[in-house]
Write a protein that holds these residues in place. Sequence first.
Motif, PDB file in Angstrom:
ATOM      1  N   MET A   1     -17.076  73.956  66.559  1.00  0.00           N
ATOM      2  CA  MET A   1     -17.442  72.578  66.226  1.00  0.00           C
ATOM      3  C   MET A   1     -16.311  71.954  65.398  1.00  0.00           C
ATOM      4  N   SER A   2     -15.937  70.714  65.719  1.00  0.00           N
ATOM      5  CA  SER A   2     -14.798  70.068  65.082  1.00  0.00           C
ATOM      6  C   SER A   2     -15.120  69.633  63.657  1.00  0.00           C
ATOM      7  N   PHE A   3     -14.069  69.244  62.926  1.00  0.00           N
ATOM      8  CA  PHE A   3     -14.203  68.750  61.554  1.00  0.00           C
ATOM      9  C   PHE A   3     -15.215  67.611  61.494  1.00  0.00           C
ATOM     10  N   LEU A   4     -15.066  66.621  62.357  1.00  0.00           N
ATOM     11  CA  LEU A   4     -15.946  65.455  62.306  1.00  0.00           C
ATOM     12  C   LEU A   4     -17.362  65.810  62.743  1.00  0.00           C
ATOM     13  N   GLU A   5     -17.492  66.665  63.744  1.00  0.00           N
ATOM     14  CA  GLU A   5     -18.823  67.078  64.197  1.00  0.00           C
ATOM     15  C   GLU A   5     -19.543  67.834  63.091  1.00  0.00           C
ATOM     16  N   ASN A   6     -18.821  68.701  62.407  1.00  0.00           N
ATOM     17  CA  ASN A   6     -19.395  69.439  61.284  1.00  0.00           C
ATOM     18  C   ASN A   6     -19.859  68.482  60.201  1.00  0.00           C
ATOM     19  N   PHE A   7     -19.002  67.502  59.900  1.00  0.00           N
ATOM     20  CA  PHE A   7     -19.345  66.571  58.828  1.00  0.00           C
ATOM     21  C   PHE A   7     -20.572  65.748  59.195  1.00  0.00           C
ATOM     22  N   GLU A   8     -20.618  65.257  60.426  1.00  0.00           N
ATOM     23  CA  GLU A   8     -21.747  64.446  60.859  1.00  0.00           C
ATOM     24  C   GLU A   8     -23.053  65.228  60.776  1.00  0.00           C
ATOM     25  N   LYS A   9     -22.993  66.502  61.151  1.00  0.00           N
ATOM     26  CA  LYS A   9     -24.187  67.336  61.097  1.00  0.00           C
ATOM     27  C   LYS A   9     -24.632  67.556  59.668  1.00  0.00           C
ATOM     28  N   GLY A  10     -23.651  67.851  58.779  1.00  0.00           N
ATOM     29  CA  GLY A  10     -23.973  68.115  57.390  1.00  0.00           C
ATOM     30  C   GLY A  10     -24.494  66.894  56.658  1.00  0.00           C
ATOM     31  N   LEU A  11     -24.003  65.719  57.023  1.00  0.00           N
ATOM     32  CA  LEU A  11     -24.379  64.493  56.324  1.00  0.00           C
ATOM     33  C   LEU A  11     -25.635  63.840  56.909  1.00  0.00           C
ATOM     34  N   ALA A  33     -14.068  61.130  55.783  1.00  0.00           N
ATOM     35  CA  ALA A  33     -13.712  62.535  55.993  1.00  0.00           C
ATOM     36  C   ALA A  33     -12.453  62.663  56.843  1.00  0.00           C
ATOM     37  N   ALA A  34     -12.367  61.856  57.883  1.00  0.00           N
ATOM     38  CA  ALA A  34     -11.197  61.900  58.760  1.00  0.00           C
ATOM     39  C   ALA A  34      -9.938  61.460  58.020  1.00  0.00           C
ATOM     40  N   ALA A  35     -10.070  60.439  57.157  1.00  0.00           N
ATOM     41  CA  ALA A  35      -8.911  59.959  56.407  1.00  0.00           C
ATOM     42  C   ALA A  35      -8.408  61.021  55.432  1.00  0.00           C
ATOM     43  N   ILE A  36      -9.324  61.743  54.779  1.00  0.00           N
ATOM     44  CA  ILE A  36      -8.929  62.827  53.870  1.00  0.00           C
ATOM     45  C   ILE A  36      -8.245  63.935  54.650  1.00  0.00           C
ATOM     46  N   LYS A  37      -8.792  64.281  55.798  1.00  0.00           N
ATOM     47  CA  LYS A  37      -8.201  65.315  56.651  1.00  0.00           C
ATOM     48  C   LYS A  37      -6.773  64.939  57.036  1.00  0.00           C
ATOM     49  N   ASN A  38      -6.563  63.706  57.450  1.00  0.00           N
ATOM     50  CA  ASN A  38      -5.228  63.265  57.860  1.00  0.00           C
ATOM     51  C   ASN A  38      -4.240  63.296  56.691  1.00  0.00           C
ATOM     52  N   GLU A  39      -4.712  62.891  55.516  1.00  0.00           N
ATOM     53  CA  GLU A  39      -3.854  62.918  54.331  1.00  0.00           C
ATOM     54  C   GLU A  39      -3.465  64.349  53.982  1.00  0.00           C
ATOM     55  N   MET A  40      -4.418  65.251  54.069  1.00  0.00           N
ATOM     56  CA  MET A  40      -4.131  66.652  53.775  1.00  0.00           C
ATOM     57  C   MET A  40      -3.110  67.221  54.750  1.00  0.00           C
ATOM     58  N   LYS A  82     -16.159  67.386  49.925  1.00  0.00           N
ATOM     59  CA  LYS A  82     -15.435  68.545  49.399  1.00  0.00           C
ATOM     60  C   LYS A  82     -15.656  69.770  50.279  1.00  0.00           C
ATOM     61  N   ASP A  83     -16.881  69.975  50.715  1.00  0.00           N
ATOM     62  CA  ASP A  83     -17.188  71.143  51.549  1.00  0.00           C
ATOM     63  C   ASP A  83     -16.403  71.097  52.848  1.00  0.00           C
ATOM     64  N   LEU A  84     -16.385  69.945  53.501  1.00  0.00           N
ATOM     65  CA  LEU A  84     -15.676  69.844  54.781  1.00  0.00           C
ATOM     66  C   LEU A  84     -14.172  69.875  54.597  1.00  0.00           C
ATOM     67  N   THR A  85     -13.681  69.350  53.470  1.00  0.00           N
ATOM     68  CA  THR A  85     -12.247  69.427  53.189  1.00  0.00           C
ATOM     69  C   THR A  85     -11.830  70.885  53.007  1.00  0.00           C
ATOM     70  N   GLU A  86     -12.634  71.653  52.284  1.00  0.00           N
ATOM     71  CA  GLU A  86     -12.335  73.069  52.080  1.00  0.00           C
ATOM     72  C   GLU A  86     -12.387  73.832  53.404  1.00  0.00           C
ATOM     73  N   ARG A  87     -13.344  73.489  54.255  1.00  0.00           N
ATOM     74  CA  ARG A  87     -13.443  74.164  55.556  1.00  0.00           C
ATOM     75  C   ARG A  87     -12.221  73.859  56.423  1.00  0.00           C
ATOM     76  N   HIS A  88     -11.800  72.612  56.398  1.00  0.00           N
ATOM     77  CA  HIS A  88     -10.623  72.243  57.184  1.00  0.00           C
ATOM     78  C   HIS A  88      -9.388  72.967  56.655  1.00  0.00           C
ATOM     79  N   ALA A  89      -9.256  73.037  55.331  1.00  0.00           N
ATOM     80  CA  ALA A  89      -8.119  73.737  54.739  1.00  0.00           C
ATOM     81  C   ALA A  89      -8.107  75.202  55.163  1.00  0.00           C
ATOM     82  N   LYS A  90      -9.268  75.829  55.155  1.00  0.00           N
ATOM     83  CA  LYS A  90      -9.356  77.234  55.552  1.00  0.00           C
ATOM     84  C   LYS A  90      -8.980  77.407  57.020  1.00  0.00           C
ATOM     85  N   LYS A  91      -9.468  76.502  57.867  1.00  0.00           N
ATOM     86  CA  LYS A  91      -9.167  76.570  59.296  1.00  0.00           C
ATOM     87  C   LYS A  91      -7.673  76.424  59.553  1.00  0.00           C
ATOM     88  N   GLN A  92      -7.006  75.567  58.784  1.00  0.00           N
ATOM     89  CA  GLN A  92      -5.582  75.313  58.973  1.00  0.00           C
ATOM     90  C   GLN A  92      -4.699  76.318  58.231  1.00  0.00           C
TER      91      GLN A  92
END
Length: 225
Positions: A1-11, A33-40, A82-92
């Motif tokens: 499941m993608s970053f955005l899909e995960n976030f949508e489900k969680g929120l 969430a997408a903007a934070i991901k892109n900045e990271m 924060k949770d989804l940002t940490e998950r994305h960081a771990k994935k990358q």
Amino acid sequence: MSFLENFEKGLERFVNGAFSKTFKSELQPVEIAAAIKNEMDAKSSILSRDRILAPNTFRVRLSSPDFARMRALGNPLIVELKDLTERHAKKQGFQFGAALAISLAEDSTLAIGQIEVASHTQELEVEWTPAVDIAGQRYLLTKPRTTIGRDASADIQVNDTGLSRQHFEIVWNGSQGGVRDLGSTNGTRIAGRPITETGIKADTVIQAGHTEFVFRVIAKTVGDE
């Protein structure tokens, strides 16, 4: 499941009822969430082949109407971001040099729907520390050579009848890791292949006995316990 899909489900549990009526054609939380991901992704720094340091502080600026609506979601929104940002960081494979912080700010110069994200990496001295994860527990490796086995004489004792008394050791020279079998009865494997000794990188899975050992290299700020 993608970053955005995960976030949508969680929120989803937060964005309903009265909230959902306000989000029909305006800024959506998932866009933040997408903007934070892109900045990271854009601001992470490659320190070595296996170590990428990501910004740990993100300040998200929103138009006055958008800020008011997002603030109405309260702390659950920040927790999810924060949770989804940490998950994305771990994935990358990104690592933070200090605690992750995300905040929202009002900017009256922005139009509805606009997002501006600023980030920085806290200016802390970072050292890279080896560790091994065993059955959900993390052990920091504080010596150049750390033995692992079923006996109390090993530096890390693991209750596994498939392990020898001192089964294998992990070595660390300050920047690189390696693993060496110590003449074990059942052998030591990486990716299913028996090894005598070999270099390892972050997230390598070592198999011995009936247990998997995951080698990690983690960022610690100098002065951390």
